[in-house]
Design a protein around this motif. Structure first.
Motif, PDB file in Angstrom:
ATOM      1  N   SER A 167     -11.822   9.701  -8.391  1.00 45.95           N
ATOM      2  CA  SER A 167     -11.373   9.661  -9.779  1.00 45.95           C
ATOM      3  C   SER A 167      -9.858   9.502  -9.854  1.00 45.95           C
ATOM      4  O   SER A 167      -9.334   8.740 -10.683  1.00 45.95           O
ATOM      5  CB  SER A 167     -11.818  10.931 -10.504  1.00 45.95           C
ATOM      6  OG  SER A 167     -11.337  10.958 -11.829  1.00 45.95           O
ATOM      7  N   LEU A 168      -9.156  10.207  -8.986  1.00 46.64           N
ATOM      8  CA  LEU A 168      -7.693  10.101  -8.961  1.00 46.64           C
ATOM      9  C   LEU A 168      -7.250   8.685  -8.602  1.00 46.64           C
ATOM     10  O   LEU A 168      -6.323   8.130  -9.205  1.00 46.64           O
ATOM     11  CB  LEU A 168      -7.112  11.091  -7.947  1.00 46.64           C
ATOM     12  CG  LEU A 168      -7.126  12.566  -8.345  1.00 46.64           C
ATOM     13  CD1 LEU A 168      -6.748  13.434  -7.153  1.00 46.64           C
ATOM     14  CD2 LEU A 168      -6.162  12.808  -9.506  1.00 46.64           C
ATOM     15  N   ILE A 169      -7.917   8.096  -7.609  1.00 48.87           N
ATOM     16  CA  ILE A 169      -7.557   6.743  -7.190  1.00 48.87           C
ATOM     17  C   ILE A 169      -7.840   5.746  -8.304  1.00 48.87           C
ATOM     18  O   ILE A 169      -7.061   4.816  -8.539  1.00 48.87           O
ATOM     19  CB  ILE A 169      -8.307   6.369  -5.901  1.00 48.87           C
ATOM     20  CG1 ILE A 169      -7.783   7.223  -4.731  1.00 48.87           C
ATOM     21  CG2 ILE A 169      -8.159   4.883  -5.576  1.00 48.87           C
ATOM     22  CD1 ILE A 169      -8.582   7.092  -3.457  1.00 48.87           C
ATOM     23  N   GLU A 170      -8.933   5.964  -9.020  1.00 50.09           N
ATOM     24  CA  GLU A 170      -9.265   5.086 -10.141  1.00 50.09           C
ATOM     25  C   GLU A 170      -8.205   5.180 -11.247  1.00 50.09           C
ATOM     26  O   GLU A 170      -7.847   4.179 -11.874  1.00 50.09           O
ATOM     27  CB  GLU A 170     -10.641   5.448 -10.704  1.00 50.09           C
ATOM     28  CG  GLU A 170     -11.107   4.530 -11.831  1.00 50.09           C
ATOM     29  CD  GLU A 170     -12.493   4.877 -12.341  1.00 50.09           C
ATOM     30  OE1 GLU A 170     -12.942   4.231 -13.303  1.00 50.09           O
ATOM     31  OE2 GLU A 170     -13.129   5.801 -11.772  1.00 50.09           O
ATOM     32  N   GLN A 171      -7.692   6.392 -11.440  1.00 49.15           N
ATOM     33  CA  GLN A 171      -6.721   6.620 -12.505  1.00 49.15           C
ATOM     34  C   GLN A 171      -5.317   6.148 -12.132  1.00 49.15           C
ATOM     35  O   GLN A 171      -4.614   5.543 -12.942  1.00 49.15           O
ATOM     36  CB  GLN A 171      -6.667   8.111 -12.860  1.00 49.15           C
ATOM     37  CG  GLN A 171      -7.938   8.665 -13.483  1.00 49.15           C
ATOM     38  CD  GLN A 171      -7.900  10.180 -13.566  1.00 49.15           C
ATOM     39  OE1 GLN A 171      -6.840  10.795 -13.582  1.00 49.15           O
ATOM     40  NE2 GLN A 171      -9.068  10.801 -13.609  1.00 49.15           N
ATOM     41  N   GLN A 172      -4.914   6.442 -10.885  1.00 47.81           N
ATOM     42  CA  GLN A 172      -3.505   6.220 -10.531  1.00 47.81           C
ATOM     43  C   GLN A 172      -3.295   5.260  -9.375  1.00 47.81           C
ATOM     44  O   GLN A 172      -2.155   4.923  -9.038  1.00 47.81           O
ATOM     45  CB  GLN A 172      -2.837   7.563 -10.196  1.00 47.81           C
ATOM     46  CG  GLN A 172      -3.406   8.248  -8.946  1.00 47.81           C
ATOM     47  CD  GLN A 172      -2.867   9.658  -8.757  1.00 47.81           C
ATOM     48  OE1 GLN A 172      -2.710  10.418  -9.712  1.00 47.81           O
ATOM     49  NE2 GLN A 172      -2.567  10.004  -7.515  1.00 47.81           N
ATOM     50  N   GLY A 173      -4.389   4.789  -8.761  1.00 52.08           N
ATOM     51  CA  GLY A 173      -4.251   3.899  -7.613  1.00 52.08           C
ATOM     52  C   GLY A 173      -3.977   4.681  -6.337  1.00 52.08           C
ATOM     53  O   GLY A 173      -3.994   5.916  -6.324  1.00 52.08           O
ATOM     54  N   GLY A 174      -3.714   3.966  -5.265  1.00 54.55           N
ATOM     55  CA  GLY A 174      -3.432   4.605  -3.989  1.00 54.55           C
ATOM     56  C   GLY A 174      -4.526   4.354  -2.976  1.00 54.55           C
ATOM     57  O   GLY A 174      -5.627   3.912  -3.302  1.00 54.55           O
ATOM     58  N   THR A 175      -4.216   4.658  -1.732  1.00 57.27           N
ATOM     59  CA  THR A 175      -5.140   4.479  -0.618  1.00 57.27           C
ATOM     60  C   THR A 175      -5.734   5.825  -0.215  1.00 57.27           C
ATOM     61  O   THR A 175      -4.992   6.793  -0.024  1.00 57.27           O
ATOM     62  CB  THR A 175      -4.422   3.862   0.601  1.00 57.27           C
ATOM     63  OG1 THR A 175      -3.938   2.555   0.252  1.00 57.27           O
ATOM     64  CG2 THR A 175      -5.357   3.750   1.800  1.00 57.27           C
ATOM     65  N   GLU A 196       0.829  -1.206   0.000  1.00 58.62           N
ATOM     66  CA  GLU A 196       0.000   0.000   0.000  1.00 58.62           C
ATOM     67  C   GLU A 196       0.864   1.256   0.000  1.00 58.62           C
ATOM     68  O   GLU A 196       0.551   2.238  -0.686  1.00 58.62           O
ATOM     69  CB  GLU A 196      -0.930  -0.013   1.210  1.00 58.62           C
ATOM     70  CG  GLU A 196      -2.047  -1.042   1.107  1.00 58.62           C
ATOM     71  CD  GLU A 196      -2.810  -1.196   2.403  1.00 58.62           C
ATOM     72  OE1 GLU A 196      -4.029  -1.463   2.335  1.00 58.62           O
ATOM     73  OE2 GLU A 196      -2.208  -1.064   3.504  1.00 58.62           O
ATOM     74  N   LYS A 197       1.944   1.222   0.750  1.00 60.65           N
ATOM     75  CA  LYS A 197       2.842   2.376   0.785  1.00 60.65           C
ATOM     76  C   LYS A 197       3.429   2.646  -0.600  1.00 60.65           C
ATOM     77  O   LYS A 197       3.581   3.800  -1.015  1.00 60.65           O
ATOM     78  CB  LYS A 197       3.956   2.150   1.798  1.00 60.65           C
ATOM     79  CG  LYS A 197       3.499   2.209   3.249  1.00 60.65           C
ATOM     80  CD  LYS A 197       4.641   1.875   4.207  1.00 60.65           C
ATOM     81  CE  LYS A 197       4.156   1.917   5.655  1.00 60.65           C
ATOM     82  NZ  LYS A 197       5.213   1.509   6.606  1.00 60.65           N
ATOM     83  N   ALA A 198       3.740   1.585  -1.313  1.00 55.03           N
ATOM     84  CA  ALA A 198       4.322   1.737  -2.656  1.00 55.03           C
ATOM     85  C   ALA A 198       3.345   2.371  -3.631  1.00 55.03           C
ATOM     86  O   ALA A 198       3.756   3.052  -4.587  1.00 55.03           O
ATOM     87  CB  ALA A 198       4.783   0.376  -3.171  1.00 55.03           C
ATOM     88  N   ARG A 199       2.048   2.160  -3.405  1.00 54.21           N
ATOM     89  CA  ARG A 199       1.036   2.728  -4.308  1.00 54.21           C
ATOM     90  C   ARG A 199       0.721   4.184  -3.984  1.00 54.21           C
ATOM     91  O   ARG A 199       0.073   4.867  -4.776  1.00 54.21           O
ATOM     92  CB  ARG A 199      -0.244   1.892  -4.254  1.00 54.21           C
ATOM     93  CG  ARG A 199      -0.096   0.504  -4.876  1.00 54.21           C
ATOM     94  CD  ARG A 199      -1.455  -0.079  -5.233  1.00 54.21           C
ATOM     95  NE  ARG A 199      -2.306  -0.233  -4.064  1.00 54.21           N
ATOM     96  CZ  ARG A 199      -2.428  -1.373  -3.365  1.00 54.21           C
ATOM     97  NH1 ARG A 199      -1.732  -2.437  -3.726  1.00 54.21           N
ATOM     98  NH2 ARG A 199      -3.235  -1.443  -2.332  1.00 54.21           N
ATOM     99  N   GLY A 200       1.110   4.659  -2.818  1.00 57.92           N
ATOM    100  CA  GLY A 200       0.857   6.043  -2.456  1.00 57.92           C
ATOM    101  C   GLY A 200      -0.497   6.256  -1.811  1.00 57.92           C
ATOM    102  O   GLY A 200      -1.297   5.329  -1.672  1.00 57.92           O
ATOM    103  N   VAL A 201      -0.759   7.512  -1.413  1.00 60.12           N
ATOM    104  CA  VAL A 201      -2.012   7.856  -0.747  1.00 60.12           C
ATOM    105  C   VAL A 201      -2.633   9.077  -1.395  1.00 60.12           C
ATOM    106  O   VAL A 201      -1.953   9.892  -2.019  1.00 60.12           O
ATOM    107  CB  VAL A 201      -1.808   8.134   0.763  1.00 60.12           C
ATOM    108  CG1 VAL A 201      -1.338   6.878   1.488  1.00 60.12           C
ATOM    109  CG2 VAL A 201      -0.826   9.287   0.984  1.00 60.12           C
ATOM    110  N   VAL A 202      -3.950   9.174  -1.234  1.00 64.47           N
ATOM    111  CA  VAL A 202      -4.717  10.327  -1.698  1.00 64.47           C
ATOM    112  C   VAL A 202      -5.541  10.826  -0.527  1.00 64.47           C
ATOM    113  O   VAL A 202      -6.149  10.023   0.201  1.00 64.47           O
ATOM    114  CB  VAL A 202      -5.641   9.959  -2.878  1.00 64.47           C
ATOM    115  CG1 VAL A 202      -6.509  11.154  -3.282  1.00 64.47           C
ATOM    116  CG2 VAL A 202      -4.826   9.463  -4.069  1.00 64.47           C
ATOM    117  N   ALA A 203      -5.571  12.128  -0.324  1.00 62.34           N
ATOM    118  CA  ALA A 203      -6.359  12.707   0.762  1.00 62.34           C
ATOM    119  C   ALA A 203      -7.106  13.928   0.257  1.00 62.34           C
ATOM    120  O   ALA A 203      -6.744  14.521  -0.759  1.00 62.34           O
ATOM    121  CB  ALA A 203      -5.459  13.093   1.942  1.00 62.34           C
ATOM    122  N   VAL A 204      -8.168  14.292   0.960  1.00 61.09           N
ATOM    123  CA  VAL A 204      -8.904  15.522   0.676  1.00 61.09           C
ATOM    124  C   VAL A 204      -8.854  16.406   1.914  1.00 61.09           C
ATOM    125  O   VAL A 204      -9.029  15.933   3.027  1.00 61.09           O
ATOM    126  CB  VAL A 204     -10.368  15.238   0.272  1.00 61.09           C
ATOM    127  CG1 VAL A 204     -10.423  14.514  -1.049  1.00 61.09           C
ATOM    128  CG2 VAL A 204     -11.088  14.416   1.332  1.00 61.09           C
TER     129      VAL A 204
END
Length: 315
Positions: free
Chosen positions: A132-140, A65-73
Motif C-alpha cells: 500500500s505504501l509503495i502504491e501511494q508513494q512509490g519506491g522499491t 530507483e534510488k531517487a524514488r526511495g525504498v520500502v522494507a518490512v
C-alpha cells in the motif's frame, strides 16, 4: 525476466561488501567436547548479518530507483541494515515494523534516519502494508528474505567462512526466519549441509522443505521470544533454492534459546539476541550432529537490555 540468485551473484556481492565491511570473526567454540566454529555476525555495524543483503540490494539500484526511495518490512535487523545502507547511499527509506518489535530495534532504525510505519502483529499483513505504501508513494520493495539480491548478499557470509576456515564447512547451522540466509549459504557453500533452525511452531521453512511447497503458519501460532524469526511463510524463491539443498531443519524452544544466550555470554563473551541464538541452541541441545568443520551462525545481537539481563540472571 525474473532474476534468480546465483553463486556468481554472491561473488559479486562479496566484492562490494568487502570494500566497506571487515569480515566478522570465525570463533572456535567447544560443545560437548567437540571444537566447532561460530560466525559472529553480532559484530556487524548494525549488530546483525542483514547488513549484507541490504547493501547488495540497495547498491544495485539504478539512479532513478534510488531517487524514488525504498520500502522494507522487518522486525528490526533487516530494518537497520536497510536504513544503514540507505543513509550511506543517500536513499530515503521507509520501514514497516511491528508495533511489538523490541524498542532497541525501533530506536536504532529511527536513529539511522529511516521513516518507520508500525503495524499490529498478529492482525495485519505487513506485506500488504508495504504494498500500500509503495502504491501511494512509490519506491522499491527490499524484501527481508524473498529478494534475489538480498539472498546473494546474505550468502557472502558463506564465502567469508570458507576463506577463514580454509575449506567449506561440513555443515552450517543457520538461524532461520524466511530462509534468506539459509538460501544464500546453500549457494555460497554447495558442498556444505545447510541446517535451518527455527522456533517451535514457526518452522515454516522446514515444513516447506519437507512438504515441497509453501506452508503458512497456523491461525494461532505459539508465542516465541525469537522476534526476528516470525515470518508467516517462506517465499517460492527461497524454497526453490533450498528444496534440494537442505534438510528439513530443526526447531528450538524458548528455553533452549535462552540457554544459548547464556552460553554465548559466559563462554564467548558475546551478546546474542534470541533469534540470533537459535542455531547455537540447536547445537547445545544436541539436535544437530557436530564435528570440527561445523559452523554455527550467530546472526544478531540486538536485544533490549532488560529482557537480556533477565535471561542472563536466570542462569
Amino acid at each position: 525476466m525474473i532474476r534468480t540468485p546465483t553463486r556468481t551473484g554472491i561473488i559479486e556481492a562479496m566484492e562490494k561488501i568487502a570494500a566497506i565491511l571487515r569480515p566478522t570473526p570465525l570463533l572456535p567454540v567447544e560443545i560437548d567436547g567437540v571444537q566447532c566454529w561460530a560466525k559472529a555476525e553480532v559484530l556487524q555495524p548494525v549488530g546483525a548479518f542483514k547488513i549484507r543483503g541490504a547493501w547488495h540490494r540497495l547498491s544495485a539500484l539504478s539512479d532513478e530507483e534510488k531517487a524514488r526511495g525504498v520500502v522494507a518490512v522487518s522486525s528490526g535487523n533487516h530494518a537497520q541494515g536497510v536504513a544503514w545502507a540507505a543513509r550511506k547511499l543517500g536513499i530515503a527509506a521507509t520501514i514497516v515494523m511491528p508495533r511489538d518489535a523490541p524498542k532497541v530495534k525501533l530506536d536504532a532504525t529511527a536513529a539511522l534516519g529511516a521513516e518507520i510505519v508500525l503495524y499490529e502483529r498478529p492482525g495485519e499483513d505487513r506485506d500488504a502494508v508495504a504494498a500500500s505504501l509503495i502504491e501511494q508513494q512509490g519506491g522499491t520493495l527490499v524484501h527481508a528474505f524473498g529478494d534475489p539480491w538480498v539472498i546473494e548478499g546474505q550468502g557472502t557470509a558463506g564465502i567469508e567462512i570458507t576463506e577463514q576456515l580454509g575449506r567449506e564447512p561440513s555443515r552450517i547451522l543457520a538461524c532461520c526466519g524466511g530462509g534468506g540466509l539459509a538460501a544464500g549459504l546453500s549457494l555460497a557453500c554447495p558442498e556444505s549441509a545447510i541446517v535451518p533452525v527455527e522456533p517451535v511452531g514457526w518452522d515454516m521453512v522446514g515444513q516447506a522443505i519437507e512438504a515441497g511447497e509453501i506452508v503458512s503458519v497456523g491461525a494461532n501460532p505459539p508465542k516465541t521470544i525469537c522476534d526476528a524469526l516470525q515470518p508467516t511463510a517462506t517465499k517460492p524463491i527461497n524454497l526453490a533454492v533450498l528444496k534440494d539443498r537442505s534438510d528439513a531443519g530443526v526447531a528450538v524452544t524458548d528455553d533452549e534459546v535462552r540457554a544459548a544466550q547464556r552460553f554465548a555470554f559466559s563462554k564467548m563473551r558475546l551478546v546474542v539476541e534470541p533469534g540470533g541464538a537459535a542455531a547455537l541452541a540447536a547445537a547445545l541441545a544436541g539436535k544437530v550432529p557436530l564435528d570440527q568443520n561445523t559452523v554455527i551462525m550467530l546472526t544478531g545481537g540486538n536485544t533490549d537490555a532488560a529482557s537480556y539481563a533477565e535471561t542472563i540472571a536466570a542462569g
